[in-house]
Scaffold this motif. Structure first.
Motif, PDB file in Angstrom:
ATOM      1  N   LEU A  36       1.379  -1.061  -0.085  1.00  0.00           N
ATOM      2  CA  LEU A  36       0.335   0.383  -0.002  1.00  0.00           C
ATOM      3  C   LEU A  36       0.914   1.899  -0.591  1.00  0.00           C
ATOM      4  CD1 LEU A  36      -2.529  -0.963   2.612  1.00  0.00           C
ATOM      5  CD2 LEU A  36      -3.373  -0.332   0.386  1.00  0.00           C
ATOM      6  N   GLY A  37       2.290   1.444   0.983  1.00  0.00           N
ATOM      7  CA  GLY A  37       3.053   2.726   0.351  1.00  0.00           C
ATOM      8  C   GLY A  37       3.373   2.566  -1.127  1.00  0.00           C
ATOM      9  N   VAL A  38       3.675   1.425  -1.289  1.00  0.00           N
ATOM     10  CA  VAL A  38       4.122   1.957  -2.375  1.00  0.00           C
ATOM     11  C   VAL A  38       3.488   2.766  -3.919  1.00  0.00           C
ATOM     12  CG1 VAL A  38       4.821   1.117  -5.662  1.00  0.00           C
ATOM     13  CG2 VAL A  38       5.780  -0.186  -2.833  1.00  0.00           C
ATOM     14  N   VAL A  39       2.058   1.707  -3.331  1.00  0.00           N
ATOM     15  CA  VAL A  39       0.658   2.695  -4.257  1.00  0.00           C
ATOM     16  C   VAL A  39       0.435   4.039  -4.204  1.00  0.00           C
ATOM     17  CG1 VAL A  39      -1.536   2.930  -4.533  1.00  0.00           C
ATOM     18  CG2 VAL A  39      -1.090   0.733  -4.552  1.00  0.00           C
ATOM     19  N   ILE A  40       0.292   4.284  -2.685  1.00  0.00           N
ATOM     20  CA  ILE A  40       0.562   5.763  -2.088  1.00  0.00           C
ATOM     21  C   ILE A  40       1.312   6.656  -2.400  1.00  0.00           C
ATOM     22  CG2 ILE A  40       0.309   7.376   0.149  1.00  0.00           C
ATOM     23  CD1 ILE A  40      -0.937   5.022   1.398  1.00  0.00           C
ATOM     24  N   LEU A  41       2.853   6.437  -2.261  1.00  0.00           N
ATOM     25  CA  LEU A  41       4.222   6.697  -2.906  1.00  0.00           C
ATOM     26  C   LEU A  41       3.766   7.278  -4.706  1.00  0.00           C
ATOM     27  CD1 LEU A  41       6.953   5.701  -0.963  1.00  0.00           C
ATOM     28  CD2 LEU A  41       5.235   8.088  -0.626  1.00  0.00           C
ATOM     29  N   THR A  42       3.344   6.069  -5.656  1.00  0.00           N
ATOM     30  CA  THR A  42       3.446   6.686  -6.935  1.00  0.00           C
ATOM     31  C   THR A  42       2.457   7.463  -6.692  1.00  0.00           C
ATOM     32  OG1 THR A  42       2.535   4.271  -6.724  1.00  0.00           O
ATOM     33  CG2 THR A  42       4.341   4.319  -7.505  1.00  0.00           C
ATOM     34  N   ALA A  43       0.889   7.137  -6.100  1.00  0.00           N
ATOM     35  CA  ALA A  43      -0.134   7.857  -6.415  1.00  0.00           C
ATOM     36  C   ALA A  43       0.541   9.428  -6.341  1.00  0.00           C
ATOM     37  CB  ALA A  43      -0.849   7.862  -5.796  1.00  0.00           C
ATOM     38  N   LEU A  44       1.126   9.881  -5.029  1.00  0.00           N
ATOM     39  CA  LEU A  44       1.602  11.507  -4.912  1.00  0.00           C
ATOM     40  C   LEU A  44       2.293  11.691  -5.607  1.00  0.00           C
ATOM     41  CD1 LEU A  44       1.940  10.417  -1.334  1.00  0.00           C
ATOM     42  CD2 LEU A  44       0.463  11.784  -2.460  1.00  0.00           C
ATOM     43  N   ALA A  45       3.736  10.898  -6.472  1.00  0.00           N
ATOM     44  CA  ALA A  45       4.452  10.941  -7.404  1.00  0.00           C
ATOM     45  C   ALA A  45       3.400  11.890  -9.085  1.00  0.00           C
ATOM     46  CB  ALA A  45       5.394  10.093  -7.411  1.00  0.00           C
ATOM     47  N   THR A  46       2.525  10.954  -8.595  1.00  0.00           N
ATOM     48  CA  THR A  46       1.533  11.128 -10.607  1.00  0.00           C
ATOM     49  C   THR A  46       1.891  12.224 -10.462  1.00  0.00           C
ATOM     50  OG1 THR A  46       2.102   8.893 -10.788  1.00  0.00           O
ATOM     51  CG2 THR A  46      -0.093  10.418 -11.917  1.00  0.00           C
ATOM     52  N   TRP A  47       0.659  12.761  -8.743  1.00  0.00           N
ATOM     53  CA  TRP A  47      -0.034  13.770  -9.059  1.00  0.00           C
ATOM     54  C   TRP A  47       0.830  15.342  -9.078  1.00  0.00           C
ATOM     55  CZ3 TRP A  47      -5.522  14.036  -5.863  1.00  0.00           C
ATOM     56  CH2 TRP A  47      -5.952  15.369  -5.754  1.00  0.00           C
ATOM     57  N   ILE A  48       1.655  15.147  -8.600  1.00  0.00           N
ATOM     58  CA  ILE A  48       2.707  16.101  -7.922  1.00  0.00           C
ATOM     59  C   ILE A  48       3.281  16.521  -9.844  1.00  0.00           C
ATOM     60  CG2 ILE A  48       4.746  17.026  -7.601  1.00  0.00           C
ATOM     61  CD1 ILE A  48       4.165  15.404  -4.512  1.00  0.00           C
ATOM     62  N   LEU A  49       3.569  15.932 -10.421  1.00  0.00           N
ATOM     63  CA  LEU A  49       4.574  16.008 -11.540  1.00  0.00           C
ATOM     64  C   LEU A  49       3.003  15.542 -12.491  1.00  0.00           C
ATOM     65  CD1 LEU A  49       6.982  12.687 -11.289  1.00  0.00           C
ATOM     66  CD2 LEU A  49       7.470  15.051 -10.920  1.00  0.00           C
ATOM     67  N   THR A  50       2.419  14.955 -12.610  1.00  0.00           N
ATOM     68  CA  THR A  50       1.263  15.599 -14.429  1.00  0.00           C
ATOM     69  C   THR A  50       1.054  17.413 -14.499  1.00  0.00           C
ATOM     70  OG1 THR A  50      -0.827  14.801 -12.704  1.00  0.00           O
ATOM     71  CG2 THR A  50       0.551  12.940 -14.273  1.00  0.00           C
ATOM     72  N   PRO A  51       0.551  17.770 -15.437  1.00  0.00           N
ATOM     73  CA  PRO A  51       0.455  19.515 -15.314  1.00  0.00           C
ATOM     74  C   PRO A  51      -0.636  19.392 -14.404  1.00  0.00           C
ATOM     75  CG  PRO A  51       1.247  17.857 -17.345  1.00  0.00           C
ATOM     76  CD  PRO A  51       0.428  17.685 -16.662  1.00  0.00           C
ATOM     77  N   ASP A  52      -1.063  20.630 -13.709  1.00  0.00           N
ATOM     78  CA  ASP A  52      -2.052  20.551 -13.113  1.00  0.00           C
ATOM     79  C   ASP A  52      -3.561  21.267 -13.747  1.00  0.00           C
ATOM     80  OD1 ASP A  52      -1.307  20.913 -10.358  1.00  0.00           O
ATOM     81  OD2 ASP A  52      -0.604  23.288 -10.903  1.00  0.00           O
ATOM     82  N   ILE A  53      -4.367  20.963 -13.063  1.00  0.00           N
ATOM     83  CA  ILE A  53      -5.906  21.436 -13.970  1.00  0.00           C
ATOM     84  C   ILE A  53      -6.810  22.336 -13.477  1.00  0.00           C
ATOM     85  CG2 ILE A  53      -8.342  19.822 -14.559  1.00  0.00           C
ATOM     86  CD1 ILE A  53      -7.041  17.326 -14.115  1.00  0.00           C
TER      87      ILE A  53
END
Length: 285
Positions: free
Chosen positions: A71-88
Motif C-alpha cells: 500500500l505504501g508503494v501505491v500511495i507514493l506512486t499516486a502522490l508522485a503522479t499527482w505532483i508530476l502531472t500538469p495542474d488542471i
C-alpha cells in the motif's frame, strides 16, 4: 475446502485443511513434492518438514508488514503522479489533459495485466506484486487528480477516509460476528468480480469507437455499478480475511504473505474507486 479465488487458488497450501501434516520423503512420490520458487522441489527428510523449516511461516505480522509495503508503494506512486502531472485549471491545454488521461490509462491497463499474472501465478513474486502496486498508484494518482479538479477537494480525501473505514469496519464485523465464508459465497463473489471486469472491458472497447453506456461514469446508471462494486469490495475483503486466517492456520511459507498483501490491495483499490465515484455523484451541483 478449495478456493474459488484465483489469487489464492494457485497456492496449494491455502487449500489444505488446517492442521494437516506433511508426509515424509519416503512416503511421497516426486510428483507430489512442493514446487520451489526456482521451479525445483522442496526436499523432504525423514523428519516431518514444515513451512517454518523452509524459511519462516506466514504470520499476522508478516501479512501486515507486506500489506503496508504494498500500500505504501501505491500511495507514493499516486502522490508522485499527482505532483508530476500538469495542474488542471482553466489554462490547462488539451495536450496536458492528454498526459493525465494517458497516465491513468497506462497505469490501469498495466495494473490489470499484472493483476492477472499475479492471480494465476503459482509461486508468488514480490517484485511483480510491487510492480502492480506501482502501476496501480500511477492510475489512482491521475484519476484522483481529475476527480479533484472536477468535483472538489473533499471527494478524494473522503474516498481515502472511507476506504480505510470500510477496511476497519469489515475486519471488526468479521471478527465480532465470526463470519463464516462458505463455498457458495466464494463462487458468488468471484462470479460477480469477473462480471464487473467483463463490463469494464466492454465499456473500454465501446469508448474506443466513441460509444459509451455510462456503466462506470458519474451518473444515475453509473451509481448502480458503483454501489454494487462497493458492496462487492467489502465481500472481497471478507474473503481475504478468511484466507489469511487459513494461511496462518496451515503454516504457509512466509512468502505467501505477499499473495495476501496483493489480494487486500486489490480489494482496497476496488473500494476506493467506487467510493470516489459515489462521492463525486453526490457532490455535483
Amino acid at each position: 475446502m478449495q478456493s474459488n479465488n484465483p489469487v489464492f487458488r494457485r497456492s496449494e497450501e491455502f487449500n489444505r485443511a488446517g492442521g494437516q501434516t506433511q508426509q515424509t520423503y519416503a512416503q511421497q512420490s516426486p510428483s507430489t513434492w512442493q514446487t520451489g520458487p526456482a521451479g525445483g522441489a522442496f526436499g523432504y527428510d525423514d523428519v516431518r518438514q514444515t513451512p517454518a523449516n523452509r524459511g519462516g511461516a506466514m504470520s499476522i505480522d508478516s501479512v501486515v508488514q507486506k500489506t503496508a509495503i504494498t500500500l505504501g508503494v501505491v500511495i507514493l506512486t499516486a502522490l508522485a503522479t499527482w505532483i508530476l502531472t500538469p495542474d488542471i485549471d482553466g489554462f490547462t491545454t488539451s495536450s496536458e489533459l492528454g498526459t493525465i488521461y494517458g497516465a491513468a490509462m497506462f497505469g490501469a491497463l498495466g495494473a490489470f495485466a499484472l493483476s492477472m499474472v499475479n492471480s494465476f501465478k503459482r509461486v508468488v513474486s514480490p517484485a511483480l506484486v510491487l510492480a502492480f502496486a506501482a502501476l496501480e498508484g500511477v492510475a489512482l494518482g491521475a484519476i484522483s487528480k481529475a476527480f479533484d479538479a472536477q468535483f472538489g477537494d473533499g471527494v478524494v480525501s473522503g474516498a481515502v477516509i472511507g476506504t480505510f473505514a470500510a477496511f476497519a469496519g469489515t475486519l471488526t464485523a468479521y471478527k465480532v460476528f465470526n463470519i463464516q465464508v462458505g463455498a457458495k459465497f466464494k463462487m458468488f463473489v468471484m462470479a460477480a468480480v469477473f462480471g464487473m471486469i467483463g463490463l469494464s472491458l466492454m465499456e473500454l472497447v465501446l469508448s474506443l469507437f466513441g460509444a459509451q453506456i455510462g456503466l462506470f461514469g458519474v451518473s444515475g446508471l453509473g451509481m448502480v455499478t458503483a454501489f454494487a462494486g462497493l458492496v462487492l469490495g467489502v465481500f472481497m475483503l471478507i474473503m481475504d480475511f478468511d484466507f489469511v486466517e487459513q494461511g496462518i492456520r496451515n503454516q504457509l511459507p512466509e512468502r505467501e504473505s505477499w499473495r495476501a498483501a496483493f489480494a487486500m490491495t486489490v480489494s482496497l483499490v476496488w473500494i476506493y474507486t467506487n467510493l470516489l465515484r459515489i462521492l463525486a455523484f453526490f457532490s455535483q451541483d
